[in-house]
Design a protein around this motif. Structure first.
Motif, short mmCIF file in Angstrom:
data_model
loop_
_atom_site.label_atom_id
_atom_site.label_comp_id
_atom_site.label_asym_id
_atom_site.label_seq_id
_atom_site.Cartn_x
_atom_site.Cartn_y
_atom_site.Cartn_z
N ILE A 1 0.84 -1.19 0.00
CA ILE A 1 0.00 0.00 0.00
C ILE A 1 0.88 1.24 0.00
O ILE A 1 1.76 1.40 0.85
CB ILE A 1 -0.95 0.02 1.20
CG1 ILE A 1 -1.79 -1.27 1.23
CG2 ILE A 1 -1.85 1.25 1.15
CD1 ILE A 1 -2.62 -1.53 0.00
N VAL A 2 0.62 2.12 -0.96
CA VAL A 2 1.35 3.38 -1.08
C VAL A 2 0.35 4.52 -0.86
O VAL A 2 -0.58 4.68 -1.66
CB VAL A 2 2.01 3.51 -2.47
CG1 VAL A 2 2.72 4.86 -2.60
CG2 VAL A 2 2.97 2.36 -2.72
N PRO A 3 0.49 5.30 0.22
CA PRO A 3 -0.44 6.42 0.42
C PRO A 3 -0.37 7.41 -0.74
O PRO A 3 0.70 7.67 -1.28
CB PRO A 3 0.06 7.05 1.73
CG PRO A 3 0.82 5.95 2.41
CD PRO A 3 1.45 5.14 1.32
N ASP A 4 -1.52 7.94 -1.10
CA ASP A 4 -1.60 8.89 -2.21
C ASP A 4 -1.20 10.28 -1.73
O ASP A 4 -2.02 11.18 -1.56
CB ASP A 4 -3.01 8.90 -2.79
CG ASP A 4 -3.13 9.77 -4.02
OD1 ASP A 4 -2.09 10.27 -4.51
OD2 ASP A 4 -4.27 9.98 -4.49
N LEU A 5 0.09 10.46 -1.54
CA LEU A 5 0.58 11.73 -0.99
C LEU A 5 0.33 12.92 -1.91
O LEU A 5 0.01 14.01 -1.41
CB LEU A 5 2.07 11.61 -0.67
CG LEU A 5 2.43 10.59 0.42
CD1 LEU A 5 3.93 10.56 0.64
CD2 LEU A 5 1.69 10.89 1.71
N PRO A 6 0.44 12.78 -3.24
CA PRO A 6 0.15 13.96 -4.07
C PRO A 6 -1.31 14.41 -3.95
O PRO A 6 -1.59 15.61 -4.01
CB PRO A 6 0.45 13.47 -5.49
CG PRO A 6 1.39 12.33 -5.32
CD PRO A 6 0.97 11.67 -4.04
N ALA A 7 -2.23 13.44 -3.81
CA ALA A 7 -3.67 13.74 -3.74
C ALA A 7 -4.07 14.71 -4.84
O ALA A 7 -4.81 15.67 -4.62
CB ALA A 7 -4.03 14.30 -2.36
N ALA A 8 -3.58 14.44 -6.05
CA ALA A 8 -3.79 15.36 -7.17
C ALA A 8 -4.36 14.64 -8.38
O ALA A 8 -4.14 15.06 -9.52
CB ALA A 8 -2.48 16.05 -7.54
N GLY A 9 -5.09 13.57 -8.14
CA GLY A 9 -5.73 12.87 -9.24
C GLY A 9 -5.02 11.60 -9.66
O GLY A 9 -3.96 11.24 -9.15
#
Length: 221
Positions: free
Chosen positions: A84-92
């Motif tokens: 699991i890789v957290p979606d750090l960019p949270a930009a789509g």
């Protein structure tokens, strides 16, 4: 030809696949008309579980990285064996995919990587293996969706950037970016993403995975 590049010692290893998944509360919104508001997020998770399960069963795959910030999805997919890789960019979507590739290559700089949609509930490991084998012949390659408008799969060889351009009419964008289109018969399960009730019926005709079957068939009657 499938010879590996001599300067990339990891090139002969299996593929690393990157699967993006948005929070389940927002996933598969167009499916609500067919599934209802309560079942929709549970189906979105089932699609992802069946997709990741089939990927991990594919003989060409070394590992899977799922980019998500949804805790329930993270727990379920980690239990299957995904990283699991957290979606750090949270930009789509495309930013999440690029982030996932960086996470993979932070451990294996010369990894072969491929992005795969999380909504392929009929995915067959053998069909995915054929697509991955075809992709090895090109620096970047992609597979169009069943409608031949979008994209379900995009790959990059060792030392090559993925350059994802998913969303909408992504087939033409990936073609324009120089990626080679994979044209194979008999890989329908890798092309059949599910956004609508009609898509789900088409996936059911191919044969749904066990988790989607368990959640959808009782509701469908």
């Amino acid at each position: 030809m499938n010879a590996t590049h001599p300067t990339h010692p990891d090139a002969a290893d299996g593929w690393s696949l990157v699967v993006p998944l948005k929070p389940l509360s927002r996933a598969k919104s167009r499916l609500a008309a067919a599934a209802g508001a309560r079942l929709r997020p549970r189906l979105a998770l089932a699609f992802a579980e069946d997709t990741v399960g089939a990927v991990l069963a594919c003989s060409r795959v070394r590992d899977v990285a799922v980019v998500t910030d949804d805790p329930a999805a993270a727990d379920a997919l980690a239990a299957l064996g995904a990283r699991i890789v957290p979606d750090l960019p949270a930009a789509g979507l495309n930013a999440a995919l690029a982030h996932g590739v960086r996470a993979v290559r932070s451990r294996r700089p010369c990894a072969r990587v491929a992005a795969l949609n999380a909504d392929l509930p009929a995915l067959r490991p053998g069909e995915l293996a054929r697509v991955l084998d075809a992709a090895r012949d090109f620096p970047r390659a992609f597979l169009a969706d069943a409608a031949e408008i979008g994209t379900t799969f995009l790959s990059a060889g060792p030392g090559v950037e993925l350059e994802p351009a998913f969303g909408g009419a992504s087939r033409l964008r990936h073609l324009s970016s120089g990626a080679r289109e994979i044209r194979l018969a008999g890989v329908d399960s890798v092309r059949r993403d599910v956004d609508t009730g009609e898509d789900l019926a088409a996936a059911e005709a191919l044969g749904l995975g066990p988790r989607t079957t368990a959640r959808w068939l009782p509701a469908a009657g």
